[in-house]
Write a protein that holds these residues in place. Structure first.
Motif, PDB file in Angstrom:
ATOM      1  N   LEU A 325       0.825  -1.214   0.000  1.00 28.55           N
ATOM      2  CA  LEU A 325       0.000   0.000   0.000  1.00 28.55           C
ATOM      3  C   LEU A 325       0.857   1.261   0.000  1.00 28.55           C
ATOM      4  CD1 LEU A 325      -3.029  -0.253   2.432  1.00 28.55           C
ATOM      5  CD2 LEU A 325      -2.995   0.612   0.096  1.00 28.55           C
ATOM      6  N   SER A 326       1.905   1.244   0.814  1.00 29.58           N
ATOM      7  CA  SER A 326       2.696   2.475   0.881  1.00 29.58           C
ATOM      8  C   SER A 326       3.358   2.737  -0.478  1.00 29.58           C
ATOM      9  CB  SER A 326       3.673   2.462   2.055  1.00 29.58           C
ATOM     10  OG  SER A 326       4.827   1.780   1.742  1.00 29.58           O
ATOM     11  N   THR A 327       3.761   1.665  -1.165  1.00 34.88           N
ATOM     12  CA  THR A 327       4.350   1.854  -2.502  1.00 34.88           C
ATOM     13  C   THR A 327       3.279   2.332  -3.492  1.00 34.88           C
ATOM     14  OG1 THR A 327       5.802   0.025  -1.974  1.00 34.88           O
ATOM     15  CG2 THR A 327       5.739   0.682  -4.285  1.00 34.88           C
ATOM     16  N   LEU A 328       2.077   1.771  -3.370  1.00 30.70           N
ATOM     17  CA  LEU A 328       0.998   2.165  -4.293  1.00 30.70           C
ATOM     18  C   LEU A 328       0.630   3.642  -4.116  1.00 30.70           C
ATOM     19  CD1 LEU A 328      -1.469  -0.889  -4.180  1.00 30.70           C
ATOM     20  CD2 LEU A 328      -0.205  -0.036  -6.175  1.00 30.70           C
ATOM     21  N   PHE A 329       0.571   4.072  -2.844  1.00 29.73           N
ATOM     22  CA  PHE A 329       0.253   5.486  -2.605  1.00 29.73           C
ATOM     23  C   PHE A 329       1.340   6.383  -3.194  1.00 29.73           C
ATOM     24  CE2 PHE A 329      -2.910   4.304   0.678  1.00 29.73           C
ATOM     25  CZ  PHE A 329      -3.918   5.173   0.285  1.00 29.73           C
ATOM     26  N   GLU A 330       2.593   6.004  -2.974  1.00 31.45           N
ATOM     27  CA  GLU A 330       3.687   6.838  -3.501  1.00 31.45           C
ATOM     28  C   GLU A 330       3.611   6.920  -5.018  1.00 31.45           C
ATOM     29  OE1 GLU A 330       7.616   6.058  -1.959  1.00 31.45           O
ATOM     30  OE2 GLU A 330       6.876   5.849   0.086  1.00 31.45           O
ATOM     31  N   LYS A 331       3.315   5.783  -5.652  1.00 32.54           N
ATOM     32  CA  LYS A 331       3.269   5.753  -7.119  1.00 32.54           C
ATOM     33  C   LYS A 331       2.094   6.590  -7.632  1.00 32.54           C
ATOM     34  CE  LYS A 331       3.072   2.906 -11.215  1.00 32.54           C
ATOM     35  NZ  LYS A 331       2.061   3.783 -11.771  1.00 32.54           N
ATOM     36  N   LEU A 332       0.943   6.425  -6.987  1.00 31.26           N
ATOM     37  CA  LEU A 332      -0.249   7.153  -7.433  1.00 31.26           C
ATOM     38  C   LEU A 332      -0.023   8.668  -7.349  1.00 31.26           C
ATOM     39  CD1 LEU A 332      -3.334   6.816  -8.186  1.00 31.26           C
ATOM     40  CD2 LEU A 332      -3.768   7.244  -5.771  1.00 31.26           C
ATOM     41  N   LEU A 333       0.525   9.121  -6.229  1.00 35.11           N
ATOM     42  CA  LEU A 333       0.708  10.566  -6.063  1.00 35.11           C
ATOM     43  C   LEU A 333       1.806  11.084  -7.000  1.00 35.11           C
ATOM     44  CD1 LEU A 333       0.139  10.767  -2.206  1.00 35.11           C
ATOM     45  CD2 LEU A 333      -1.451  11.368  -4.023  1.00 35.11           C
ATOM     46  N   ALA A 334       2.819  10.242  -7.245  1.00 40.65           N
ATOM     47  CA  ALA A 334       3.857  10.637  -8.215  1.00 40.65           C
ATOM     48  C   ALA A 334       3.242  10.729  -9.620  1.00 40.65           C
ATOM     49  CB  ALA A 334       5.005   9.637  -8.189  1.00 40.65           C
ATOM     50  N   ASP A 335       2.374   9.768  -9.975  1.00 39.06           N
ATOM     51  CA  ASP A 335       1.687   9.819 -11.281  1.00 39.06           C
ATOM     52  C   ASP A 335       0.910  11.126 -11.407  1.00 39.06           C
ATOM     53  OD1 ASP A 335       2.579   7.304 -11.944  1.00 39.06           O
ATOM     54  OD2 ASP A 335       0.695   6.266 -11.522  1.00 39.06           O
ATOM     55  N   LEU A 336       0.214  11.478 -10.327  1.00 43.76           N
ATOM     56  CA  LEU A 336      -0.605  12.696 -10.369  1.00 43.76           C
ATOM     57  C   LEU A 336       0.261  13.939 -10.534  1.00 43.76           C
ATOM     58  CD1 LEU A 336      -3.287  11.891  -7.700  1.00 43.76           C
ATOM     59  CD2 LEU A 336      -3.740  12.762  -9.992  1.00 43.76           C
ATOM     60  N   SER A 337       1.408  13.941  -9.848  1.00 42.03           N
ATOM     61  CA  SER A 337       2.279  15.123  -9.959  1.00 42.03           C
ATOM     62  C   SER A 337       2.757  15.283 -11.399  1.00 42.03           C
ATOM     63  CB  SER A 337       3.466  15.009  -8.998  1.00 42.03           C
ATOM     64  OG  SER A 337       4.349  13.988  -9.420  1.00 42.03           O
ATOM     65  N   GLU A 338       3.053  14.161 -12.032  1.00 40.91           N
ATOM     66  CA  GLU A 338       3.535  14.213 -13.416  1.00 40.91           C
ATOM     67  C   GLU A 338       2.442  14.749 -14.343  1.00 40.91           C
ATOM     68  OE1 GLU A 338       4.988  10.429 -14.703  1.00 40.91           O
ATOM     69  OE2 GLU A 338       5.881  11.274 -16.521  1.00 40.91           O
ATOM     70  N   LYS A 339       1.219  14.308 -14.091  1.00 41.38           N
ATOM     71  CA  LYS A 339       0.109  14.766 -14.939  1.00 41.38           C
ATOM     72  C   LYS A 339      -0.122  16.269 -14.763  1.00 41.38           C
ATOM     73  CE  LYS A 339      -2.390  10.433 -15.225  1.00 41.38           C
ATOM     74  NZ  LYS A 339      -2.016  10.244 -16.643  1.00 41.38           N
ATOM     75  N   THR A 340      -0.055  16.745 -13.522  1.00 42.24           N
ATOM     76  CA  THR A 340      -0.290  18.171 -13.309  1.00 42.24           C
ATOM     77  C   THR A 340       0.827  19.005 -13.952  1.00 42.24           C
ATOM     78  OG1 THR A 340       0.697  17.952 -11.125  1.00 42.24           O
ATOM     79  CG2 THR A 340      -1.672  17.982 -11.197  1.00 42.24           C
ATOM     80  N   LEU A 341       2.037  18.493 -13.860  1.00 38.75           N
ATOM     81  CA  LEU A 341       3.162  19.200 -14.477  1.00 38.75           C
ATOM     82  C   LEU A 341       2.948  19.297 -15.994  1.00 38.75           C
ATOM     83  CD1 LEU A 341       6.011  20.429 -14.020  1.00 38.75           C
ATOM     84  CD2 LEU A 341       6.926  18.185 -14.553  1.00 38.75           C
ATOM     85  N   GLN A 342       2.567  18.155 -16.578  1.00 41.00           N
ATOM     86  CA  GLN A 342       2.348  18.143 -18.036  1.00 41.00           C
ATOM     87  C   GLN A 342       1.213  19.078 -18.431  1.00 41.00           C
ATOM     88  OE1 GLN A 342       1.811  13.965 -18.577  1.00 41.00           O
ATOM     89  NE2 GLN A 342       4.004  13.561 -18.807  1.00 41.00           N
ATOM     90  N   ALA A 343       0.243  19.267 -17.520  1.00 38.61           N
ATOM     91  CA  ALA A 343      -0.906  20.123 -17.828  1.00 38.61           C
ATOM     92  C   ALA A 343      -0.619  21.590 -17.502  1.00 38.61           C
ATOM     93  CB  ALA A 343      -2.123  19.634 -17.040  1.00 38.61           C
ATOM     94  N   GLY A 344       0.612  21.911 -17.149  1.00 38.23           N
ATOM     95  CA  GLY A 344       1.015  23.313 -16.948  1.00 38.23           C
ATOM     96  C   GLY A 344       0.658  23.869 -15.585  1.00 38.23           C
TER      97      GLY A 344
END
Ligand SMILES: Nc1ncnc2c1ncn2[C@@H]1O[C@H](COP(=O)(O)OP(=O)(O)O)[C@@H](O)[C@H]1O
Ligand SMILES: O=C(O)[C@@H](O)C(=O)COP(=O)(O)O
Length: 412
Positions: A325-344
């Motif tokens: 779970l702790s790895t899944l949470f880290e991955k999910l939030l990292a995925d989200l950060s990447e998406k927000t960055l790409q969206a400016g």
């Protein structure tokens, strides 16, 4: 480049690195924070802070990363080394603080160093070798329930016993006035650590006055404010060039203070996405869905958080599911950060040290300027490679209840 960098800081997590950097800026230094030691020269700064993810990794990996940082420091001619760990001494009995401290004493060939986790401005103090959080012994504070590093004792020599091959000596205020007495007494045993009383900012100054010329220091961020020599220069606060209207808050932290900050933010009517651990484990949650919601909520800023922050983690078994779970949470939030960055998006606020490490590695910037301070120990970071982004990395326990609102404001 030789000899012009006063201090090289090795921070054991990313929030700790930004914390350390903000106190060096307060001391008047020009600071660059690095998340990768390769290929980042020339560095135009007085102090370099290297953010590593070495708090909860196997010792071999931790030492490998520390060696890489020392290699950079040697190349830069860094004068003094500071090993920054958490002000709540986050580690398990098999933790890395002692292992890294021992390694650094050996590699830098020094007879002793200090252990100074205190950060009085945030309520972390040391008296008679015991670490307190807001007046409570560490092992009676909310840190006893920490998901990765539940703290089992508050006496620093006991915490170190399992991790280090060298003894610790407690240094009271009286002996600090004649430091050589304390050092001579301890020196009979070979390499060692000194744990001075450190309850106030005045104590911090006294510790550095007593030990001005060590090649190696270790501690929280508090002491860094008193490393003089910045030539009386005022604080230089770096400004971002970006548009911070599009922002997101990502919280993988399970700390009590993060929980209060989330409640306060939500109670004001701001949007939120609460991630349910069961659903995450079952594969029913993904970054695409959450990101859609974040976009729909604009111009309001959404806080995305783990349900772990609402639970008392003390009773939760640290089994395979927990680690997954702790790895899944880290991955999910990292995925989200990447998406927000790409969206400016112009601002990403992250809560939790491990979570910040995962996000920062994903964003893949390697050097940061230090911007305005939102709360003691939490500055805005501005990537050298992308001055349009502001990134805040909040240690779980830092900031007051209004932290998230303050992080979104552009005022100092
Ligand atoms: N419900 C949960 N169950 C297990 N681990 C979780 C849960 N929620 C978050 N985590 C993990 O717990 C860790 C929290 O550590 P960190 O980000 O350093 O914040 P803090 O120290 O403030 O709790 C992260 O690795 C995160 O992924
Ligand atoms: O010293 C501190 O408390 C912080 O700088 C720190 O290291 C925070 O780590 P997390 O609590 O894991 O965010």
């Amino acid at each position: 480049m030789m000899g012009n960098i006063k201090l090289g800081v090795i921070a054991d997590d990313f929030t700790g690195a930004s914390d350390a950097a903000s106190f060096l800026v307060k001391a008047g230094y020009r600071v660059i924070l690095l998340t990768d030691v390769r290929g980042v020269q020339p560095l135009d700064c007085d102090c370099v802070v290297v953010a590593q993810k070495i708090r909860s990794v196997p010792p071999k990996e931790a030492i490998r990363q520390v060696q890489a940082a020392l290699g950079l420091f040697r190349a830069l001619g860094v004068e003094k080394v500071y090993y920054k760990y958490c002000s709540t001494f986050d580690s398990t009995p098999k933790g890395n603080i002692g292992i890294i401290g021992d390694y650094l004493m050996e590699a830098l060939d020094v007879p002793y160093t200090l252990l100074c986790p205190s950060l009085p401005v945030n309520g972390r103090t040391v008296k008679d070798g015991r670490l307190y959080v807001n007046g409570q012994p560490l092992d009676e504070s909310p840190m006893r329930n920490h998901p990765l590093n539940p703290m089992w004792d508050s006496y620093i020599p006991n915490l170190m016993k399992e991790q280090s091959g060298y003894p610790c000596y407690v240094l009271d205020r009286e002996t600090l006035k004649q430091p050589s007495k304390g050092v001579n007494e301890a020196q009979k045993t070979g390499k060692f650590y000194l744990v001075p009383d450190y309850e106030t900012e005045e104590d911090g100054r006294a510790i550095l006055a007593a030990f001005p010329d060590l090649r190696l220091y270790t501690g929280g961020s508090g002491l860094l404010e008193y490393f003089g020599g910045a030539g009386g220069r005022g604080e230089t606060v770096y400004k971002s060039e970006g548009d911070s209207e599009k922002a997101v808050i990502l919280c993988g932290s399970c700390s009590e203070m993060s929980g209060r900050q989330i409640r306060s933010y939500i109670e004001k009517g701001h949007p939120f996405v609460r991630i349910d651990s069961e659903k995450l484990l079952a594969g029913e949650v993904n970054a695409e869905q959450i990101f859609e919601t974040v976009l729909q909520n604009l111009p309001e800023t959404t806080v995305v958080y783990s349900d772990g922050v609402e639970k008392n983690m003390s009773g939760v078994a640290r089994d395979e599911t927990f680690t997954k779970l702790s790895t899944l949470f880290e991955k999910l939030l990292a995925d989200l950060s990447e998406k927000t960055l790409q969206a400016g998006f112009g601002k990403i606020v992250v809560a939790g040290g491990e979570t910040s490490g995962a996000v920062t590695l994903r964003l893949n910037y390697h050097a940061y300027h230090i911007g305005r301070v939102i709360a003691p120990g939490v500055p805005m970071l501005i990537p050298v490679e992308n001055p349009k982004l502001q990134l805040a990395l909040k240690s779980g326990n830092f900031g007051d209840e209004e932290f998230f609102t303050k992080s979104l404001s552009e005022e100092k």
